[in-house]
Design an enzyme around this catalytic site. Structure first.
Site, PDB file in Angstrom:
ATOM      1  N   GLY A  72       0.818  -1.205   0.000  1.00  0.00           N
ATOM      2  CA  GLY A  72       0.000   0.000   0.000  1.00  0.00           C
ATOM      3  C   GLY A  72       0.852   1.256   0.000  1.00  0.00           C
ATOM      4  N   GLY A 146      -5.476  -7.997  -7.105  1.00  0.00           N
ATOM      5  CA  GLY A 146      -4.160  -7.659  -7.627  1.00  0.00           C
ATOM      6  C   GLY A 146      -3.225  -8.828  -7.396  1.00  0.00           C
ATOM      7  NE  ARG A 169      -8.724   1.057 -10.793  1.00  0.00           N
ATOM      8  CZ  ARG A 169      -7.566   1.697 -10.808  1.00  0.00           C
ATOM      9  NH1 ARG A 169      -7.396   2.758 -10.033  1.00  0.00           N
ATOM     10  NH2 ARG A 169      -6.575   1.278 -11.561  1.00  0.00           N
ATOM     11  NE  ARG A 172      -6.786  -8.288 -13.844  1.00  0.00           N
ATOM     12  CZ  ARG A 172      -6.917  -7.897 -12.595  1.00  0.00           C
ATOM     13  NH1 ARG A 172      -7.713  -6.862 -12.326  1.00  0.00           N
ATOM     14  NH2 ARG A 172      -6.270  -8.492 -11.611  1.00  0.00           N
ATOM     15  NE  ARG A 228      -2.394  -0.116   4.349  1.00  0.00           N
ATOM     16  CZ  ARG A 228      -1.515  -1.053   4.024  1.00  0.00           C
ATOM     17  NH1 ARG A 228      -1.831  -2.324   4.227  1.00  0.00           N
ATOM     18  NH2 ARG A 228      -0.337  -0.734   3.516  1.00  0.00           N
ATOM     19  CG  HIS A 275      -0.957  -4.201   9.764  1.00  0.00           C
ATOM     20  ND1 HIS A 275      -1.354  -2.911   9.483  1.00  0.00           N
ATOM     21  CD2 HIS A 275      -0.546  -4.716   8.578  1.00  0.00           C
ATOM     22  CE1 HIS A 275      -1.185  -2.661   8.198  1.00  0.00           C
ATOM     23  NE2 HIS A 275      -0.692  -3.753   7.627  1.00  0.00           N
TER      24      HIS A 275
END
Length: 316
Positions: A72, A146, A169, A172, A228, A275
């Site tokens: 990120g 991703g 997003r 594809r 996140r 995390h």
């Protein structure tokens, strides 16, 4: 002017760095290793608060590349307004896929099979058996397809899941099947037994998992967040957890770090890890390979890998 490269790993511990630049070691310490104005290539210290890693940026008037060691970039992006036009921001694609995908699978399996309950029972010296859900035959939805999302699917292949749906997003095609756009989420959520969040934090994904998103998830579904914290509306998630309708496994939270006494700590059906998706033994060798590759490209004036944006040409 010296072409300095600032590294958060001691340069003598990285084999294969190209000759030419003056390498400076800085891991977020109070004192800078040199004049920030001489820095041409800046590698942001890993696992430091955003305000630490961005502190030298306003003084880096000659910088041409800002390289993160995280997937990120949200912790760096707000400070890019201080930089001149033409600075390339690169992320750490290729560094965290293995570790984060491992953790995603660990959280899924631990949550479905009830591992936290077994650990608590062991602490009490209790033998508690019974049936638990398996990952086999489940439908999994990956939101954020991703390189990390793809790595998660790679590892799911061995677990005999019924189906994997992929969302990114934009739509594809991949060798594994279609990737759906975010607009397809309302139709995909009701069929998913496990929803895995691996999307970057952007204005489009902040609060994506809100009350409406959660309401569309099927009863008994598991939400896994290795993305996140602010991707999820914590208040809305708490309401679903406290009702017992959904369960969750969270490597990231909002707020983060999660403060003592926060109701999420004690919500039913939630597993929380602090995390730790990226920081494993797999990190350092992959981070070093990335830096060596990028710096050879930089010195030889070749195109850089993992360029996310260039200041002055992309809205920040």
């Amino acid at each position: 002017m010296t072409a300095d490269v600032w590294l958060p790993i001691p340069p003598d511990e990285i084999e294969g760095l190209p000759d030419g630049p003056a390498y400076r070691f800085w891991d977020g310490a109070e004192d800078f290793p040199a004049d920030p104005a001489d820095c041409a290539f800046y590698v942001v210290p890993y696992m430091r608060p955003g305000e630490v890693g961005t502190r030298p940026l306003p003084r880096m008037t000659s910088v041409r590349v800002v390289q993160t060691l995280s997937a990120g970039i949200d912790h760096v992006e707000p400070a890019l307004r201080h930089l001149p036009a033409g600075v390339r921001l690169c992320n750490a694609r290729g560094v965290h896929e293995a570790s984060t995908a491992e953790l995603a699978l660990a959280l899924i399996l631990a949550s479905l099979r009830g591992i936290p309950g077994f650990v608590r029972a062991q602490d009490r010296g209790e033998w508690r058996g019974g049936f638990r859900p398996a990952l086999a035959d489940r439908n999994v939805l990956i939101v954020g397809y991703g390189s990390i999302g793809a790595a998660i699917e790679d590892r799911l292949a061995a677990f005999e899941v019924a189906r994997v749906a992929r969302v990114a997003r934009s739509a594809r095609a991949t060798v594994r099947g279609p990737v759906h756009p975010l607009t397809d989420l309302p139709a995909l959520l009701p069929d998913a037994d496990v929803v895995v969040l691996s999307t970057p934090l952007t204005e489009a994904t902040r609060g994506l998992v809100n009350a409406g998103f959660l309401a569309r998830m099927k009863d008994g579904a598991l939400l896994v967040n290795v993305a996140r914290g602010p991707v999820v509306d914590t208040k809305a998630l708490l309401a679903e957890l406290e009702s017992g309708r959904l369960t969750a496994a969270l490597d990231v939270t909002d707020p983060e770090p999660l403060p003592a006494g926060h109701p999420l700590w004690h919500a039913p059906g939630v597993l929380i890890s602090p995390h730790v998706g990226g920081p494993t033994s797999a990190f350092l060798p992959r981070a070093k390979r990335l830096l060596v590759n990028q710096l050879h490209r930089f010195v030889n004036q070749e195109p850089l890998a993992n360029v996310i944006l260039t200041t002055g040409t992309t809205s920040i």
